[in-house]
Scaffold this motif. Structure first.
Motif, PDB file in Angstrom:
ATOM      1  N   VAL A   1      39.414  13.231  28.506  1.00  0.00           N
ATOM      2  CA  VAL A   1      39.840  14.945  28.659  1.00  0.00           C
ATOM      3  C   VAL A   1      39.028  15.244  29.711  1.00  0.00           C
ATOM      4  O   VAL A   1      37.794  14.875  29.946  1.00  0.00           O
ATOM      5  N   LEU A   2      39.582  15.961  30.370  1.00  0.00           N
ATOM      6  CA  LEU A   2      38.905  16.765  31.746  1.00  0.00           C
ATOM      7  C   LEU A   2      39.231  17.986  31.926  1.00  0.00           C
ATOM      8  O   LEU A   2      40.459  18.640  31.692  1.00  0.00           O
ATOM      9  N   LEU A   3      38.082  19.004  31.952  1.00  0.00           N
ATOM     10  CA  LEU A   3      38.370  20.517  32.235  1.00  0.00           C
ATOM     11  C   LEU A   3      37.869  20.696  33.784  1.00  0.00           C
ATOM     12  O   LEU A   3      36.861  20.184  34.310  1.00  0.00           O
ATOM     13  N   LEU A   4      38.819  21.085  34.521  1.00  0.00           N
ATOM     14  CA  LEU A   4      38.836  21.609  35.944  1.00  0.00           C
ATOM     15  C   LEU A   4      38.868  23.179  35.763  1.00  0.00           C
ATOM     16  O   LEU A   4      39.956  23.635  36.245  1.00  0.00           O
ATOM     17  N   PRO A   5      37.903  23.776  35.692  1.00  0.00           N
ATOM     18  CA  PRO A   5      38.053  25.209  35.427  1.00  0.00           C
ATOM     19  C   PRO A   5      38.150  25.824  37.297  1.00  0.00           C
ATOM     20  O   PRO A   5      37.681  25.172  37.962  1.00  0.00           O
ATOM     21  N   GLY A   6      38.562  27.017  37.094  1.00  0.00           N
ATOM     22  CA  GLY A   6      38.878  27.694  38.577  1.00  0.00           C
ATOM     23  C   GLY A   6      38.067  28.975  38.648  1.00  0.00           C
ATOM     24  O   GLY A   6      38.042  29.617  37.523  1.00  0.00           O
ATOM     25  N   THR A   7      37.892  29.349  39.780  1.00  0.00           N
ATOM     26  CA  THR A   7      37.177  30.556  39.908  1.00  0.00           C
ATOM     27  C   THR A   7      38.092  31.789  39.488  1.00  0.00           C
ATOM     28  O   THR A   7      37.757  33.004  38.901  1.00  0.00           O
ATOM     29  N   GLU A   8      39.345  31.713  39.354  1.00  0.00           N
ATOM     30  CA  GLU A   8      40.217  32.665  39.245  1.00  0.00           C
ATOM     31  C   GLU A   8      40.661  32.822  37.484  1.00  0.00           C
ATOM     32  O   GLU A   8      41.404  33.790  37.044  1.00  0.00           O
ATOM     33  N   ASP A   9      40.315  31.619  36.837  1.00  0.00           N
ATOM     34  CA  ASP A   9      40.560  31.735  35.272  1.00  0.00           C
ATOM     35  C   ASP A   9      40.113  32.872  34.506  1.00  0.00           C
ATOM     36  O   ASP A   9      40.862  33.514  33.859  1.00  0.00           O
ATOM     37  N   ARG A  10      39.164  33.574  34.812  1.00  0.00           N
ATOM     38  CA  ARG A  10      38.654  34.806  34.089  1.00  0.00           C
ATOM     39  C   ARG A  10      39.739  35.775  34.261  1.00  0.00           C
ATOM     40  O   ARG A  10      40.347  36.649  33.658  1.00  0.00           O
ATOM     41  N   ARG A  11      40.152  35.981  35.773  1.00  0.00           N
ATOM     42  CA  ARG A  11      41.120  37.259  36.326  1.00  0.00           C
ATOM     43  C   ARG A  11      42.438  36.688  35.394  1.00  0.00           C
ATOM     44  O   ARG A  11      43.122  37.754  35.242  1.00  0.00           O
ATOM     45  N   ILE A  12      42.688  35.428  35.466  1.00  0.00           N
ATOM     46  CA  ILE A  12      43.934  35.044  34.791  1.00  0.00           C
ATOM     47  C   ILE A  12      44.110  35.751  33.352  1.00  0.00           C
ATOM     48  O   ILE A  12      45.105  36.230  32.984  1.00  0.00           O
ATOM     49  N   TRP A  13      43.064  35.316  32.567  1.00  0.00           N
ATOM     50  CA  TRP A  13      43.093  35.792  31.180  1.00  0.00           C
ATOM     51  C   TRP A  13      42.898  37.468  31.074  1.00  0.00           C
ATOM     52  O   TRP A  13      43.474  37.772  29.826  1.00  0.00           O
ATOM     53  N   GLU A  14      42.105  37.952  31.955  1.00  0.00           N
ATOM     54  CA  GLU A  14      42.124  39.589  31.734  1.00  0.00           C
ATOM     55  C   GLU A  14      43.362  40.135  31.928  1.00  0.00           C
ATOM     56  O   GLU A  14      43.864  40.946  31.430  1.00  0.00           O
ATOM     57  N   TYR A  15      44.438  39.283  32.913  1.00  0.00           N
ATOM     58  CA  TYR A  15      45.649  40.151  33.221  1.00  0.00           C
ATOM     59  C   TYR A  15      46.341  39.746  31.965  1.00  0.00           C
ATOM     60  O   TYR A  15      47.025  40.680  31.653  1.00  0.00           O
ATOM     61  N   PHE A  16      46.434  38.443  31.300  1.00  0.00           N
ATOM     62  CA  PHE A  16      47.140  38.274  30.032  1.00  0.00           C
ATOM     63  C   PHE A  16      46.891  39.362  28.902  1.00  0.00           C
ATOM     64  O   PHE A  16      47.863  39.771  28.459  1.00  0.00           O
ATOM     65  N   ALA A  17      45.627  39.697  28.800  1.00  0.00           N
ATOM     66  CA  ALA A  17      45.278  40.339  27.858  1.00  0.00           C
ATOM     67  C   ALA A  17      45.762  41.927  28.119  1.00  0.00           C
ATOM     68  O   ALA A  17      46.052  42.527  26.956  1.00  0.00           O
ATOM     69  N   THR A  18      45.532  42.236  29.303  1.00  0.00           N
ATOM     70  CA  THR A  18      45.841  43.930  29.809  1.00  0.00           C
ATOM     71  C   THR A  18      47.665  43.873  29.865  1.00  0.00           C
ATOM     72  O   THR A  18      47.965  44.972  29.355  1.00  0.00           O
ATOM     73  N   SER A  19      48.128  42.705  30.329  1.00  0.00           N
ATOM     74  CA  SER A  19      49.693  43.118  30.882  1.00  0.00           C
ATOM     75  C   SER A  19      50.457  43.099  29.350  1.00  0.00           C
ATOM     76  O   SER A  19      51.344  43.764  29.431  1.00  0.00           O
ATOM     77  N   SER A  20      49.938  42.489  28.256  1.00  0.00           N
ATOM     78  CA  SER A  20      50.688  42.326  26.979  1.00  0.00           C
ATOM     79  C   SER A  20      50.500  43.663  26.382  1.00  0.00           C
ATOM     80  O   SER A  20      51.499  43.807  25.397  1.00  0.00           O
ATOM     81  N   MET A  21      49.674  44.575  26.611  1.00  0.00           N
ATOM     82  CA  MET A  21      49.410  45.816  25.754  1.00  0.00           C
ATOM     83  C   MET A  21      49.825  46.939  26.364  1.00  0.00           C
ATOM     84  O   MET A  21      49.889  47.098  27.720  1.00  0.00           O
ATOM     85  N   PRO A  22      50.849  47.793  25.697  1.00  0.00           N
ATOM     86  CA  PRO A  22      51.274  48.950  26.212  1.00  0.00           C
ATOM     87  C   PRO A  22      50.149  50.078  26.942  1.00  0.00           C
ATOM     88  O   PRO A  22      49.036  50.042  26.659  1.00  0.00           O
TER      89      PRO A  22
END
Length: 168
Positions: free
Chosen positions: A109-130
């Motif tokens: 198993v290998l995790l290759l995190p990216g500097t953009e990960d946090r921004r991606i998850w923030e986008y998903f969290a905020t774009s799904s709520m009205p």
């Protein structure tokens, strides 16, 4: 990944955070001659079944997938799980890496995190709520109706799609 995926044991899953990343990664690996396919929320049900069978039968080295390849998938001899970007939570990571090596002596198993990960998850969290304005419109409709309306009726009265409406 391009240099080392073929040396990973057996066949596996390469998780990407977005549909675009999954499709682009699958294309790059395929262009390098590595037998992989993309598996995302855009993949229709018939193709999903064919892709899952291809992975189970080791006809592909990997599926490059979003979280669309979820809990229902079982391949006990899965040799590896690679994450291109950190999953949304430790629980999600644990569930996904837990698919590897259940019927093998070991798995990678290998995790290759990216500097953009946090921004991606923030986008998903905020774009799904009205928005606040749309939430106020929903509350206004509920108040006018005396507090009870079905999701289908609310959807027809306010400019909010079903999934965000259900979240709200």
């Amino acid at each position: 990944l391009l240099e080392h995926v073929e040396s990973l044991p057996g066949s596996g899953i390469i998780y990407a955070l977005t549909v675009g990343a999954a499709e682009d990664t699958a294309q790059a690996l395929a262009d390098a001659g590595i037998p992989v396919r993309a598996y995302t929320g855009r993949t229709d049900q018939g193709e999903r079944e064919e892709l899952e069978a291809a992975l189970k039968e080791n006809r592909v080295k990997a599926l490059v997938a979003t979280s669309a390849l979820g809990m229902g998938f079982d391949k006990p001899d899965l040799g590896f799980v690679v994450h291109l970007g950190a999953p949304s939570s430790p629980v999600a990571y644990y569930q996904q890496v837990g698919r590897a090596g259940r019927a093998t002596d070991n798995a990678d198993v290998l995790l290759l995190p990216g500097t953009e990960d946090r921004r991606i998850w923030e986008y998903f969290a905020t774009s799904s709520m009205p928005t606040e304005q749309k939430a106020a419109a929903v509350l206004g409709e509920l108040e006018a109706a005396g507090g009870a309306l079905s999701v289908a009726v609310l959807e027809s009265r306010v400019d909010v799609r079903r999934s965000p409406l259900e979240l709200l």
